[in-house]
Design an enzyme around this catalytic site. Structure first.
Site, PDB file in Angstrom:
ATOM      1  N   ARG A 183       9.870  32.946  28.504  1.00 40.34           N
ATOM      2  CA  ARG A 183       8.955  32.517  29.618  1.00 40.34           C
ATOM      3  C   ARG A 183       9.274  31.182  30.319  1.00 40.34           C
ATOM      4  O   ARG A 183       9.430  30.782  31.491  1.00 40.34           O
ATOM      5  CB  ARG A 183       7.650  32.374  28.759  1.00 40.34           C
ATOM      6  CG  ARG A 183       6.932  33.771  28.478  1.00 40.34           C
ATOM      7  CD  ARG A 183       5.283  33.413  28.134  1.00 40.34           C
ATOM      8  NE  ARG A 183       5.315  32.372  27.106  1.00 40.34           N
ATOM      9  CZ  ARG A 183       5.171  32.527  25.930  1.00 40.34           C
ATOM     10  NH1 ARG A 183       5.448  33.639  25.199  1.00 40.34           N
ATOM     11  NH2 ARG A 183       5.114  31.457  25.052  1.00 40.34           N
TER      12      ARG A 183
ATOM     13  N   ALA B 127       6.627  37.957  25.418  1.00 39.64           N
ATOM     14  CA  ALA B 127       6.096  37.477  24.234  1.00 39.64           C
ATOM     15  C   ALA B 127       6.985  36.230  23.751  1.00 39.64           C
ATOM     16  O   ALA B 127       6.698  35.426  22.707  1.00 39.64           O
ATOM     17  CB  ALA B 127       6.002  38.372  23.089  1.00 39.64           C
ATOM     18  N   CYS B 128       8.081  35.933  24.396  1.00 42.90           N
ATOM     19  CA  CYS B 128       8.960  34.872  23.708  1.00 42.90           C
ATOM     20  C   CYS B 128       8.780  33.847  24.679  1.00 42.90           C
ATOM     21  O   CYS B 128       9.078  33.596  25.909  1.00 42.90           O
ATOM     22  CB  CYS B 128      10.628  35.444  23.781  1.00 42.90           C
ATOM     23  SG  CYS B 128      11.667  34.220  23.666  1.00 42.90           S
ATOM     24  N   GLY B 129       8.714  32.595  24.018  1.00 41.80           N
ATOM     25  CA  GLY B 129       8.417  31.137  24.818  1.00 41.80           C
ATOM     26  C   GLY B 129       9.665  30.969  25.684  1.00 41.80           C
ATOM     27  O   GLY B 129       9.768  30.306  26.584  1.00 41.80           O
TER      28      GLY B 129
END
Length: 139
Positions: free
Chosen positions: A15, A10-12
């Site tokens: 990712r 869920a974390c850019g």
């Protein structure tokens, strides 16, 4: 090269870090630490190997940090570690482990120090260029 990432999909930043590792041609071991948190010993080792203080390894911008009184400077490292183990959302991310070291990869391009040289262009998911068309690191 054997690489492990403690990842939150869920974390850019997490990712982008994972994408950079894969862009280097490496399929890392991905540990989704919110579902599979590290042991106490592993967490302590990650923090020490990354050269961080326990507080530097904590996310301070999430509700449990203030709600649990973790902003109290009198709390010991042991108390902070215990809080991270109880609520893994307090563990900052992504931690990456490679033969070249351990890093908390914030920003994501810090992972480049743990990988073989990458010369192919790479941009983050928001379009920010990390490696330009000439294969140079931009930052």
């Amino acid at each position: 090269m054997d690489v492990t990432i403690y990842h939150n999909p869920a974390c850019g930043t997490s990712r982008n870090t994972l994408a950079l590792i894969r862009h280097a041609g490496i399929e890392p071991t991905v540990i989704e630490y919110l579902q599979d948190p590290p042991s106490r010993a592993a967490l302590v080792e990650l923090i020490a190997a990354a050269g961080l203080s326990v507080r530097e390894a904590m996310r301070q911008n999430v509700p449990p940090y203030v709600e649990r009184g973790l902003d109290d400077p009198a709390l010991t490292d042991d108390a902070l570690i215990e809080a991270m183990l109880r609520e893994p959302i307090l563990i900052n991310r992504p931690f990456v482990v490679s033969p070249l070291g351990v890093r908390l990869c914030r920003p994501s391009e810090l992972v480049l120090d743990l990988l073989p040289p990458i010369t192919r262009p790479f941009s983050k998911e928001d379009g920010e260029v990390v490696i330009d068309a000439d294969g140079r690191r931009v930052s």
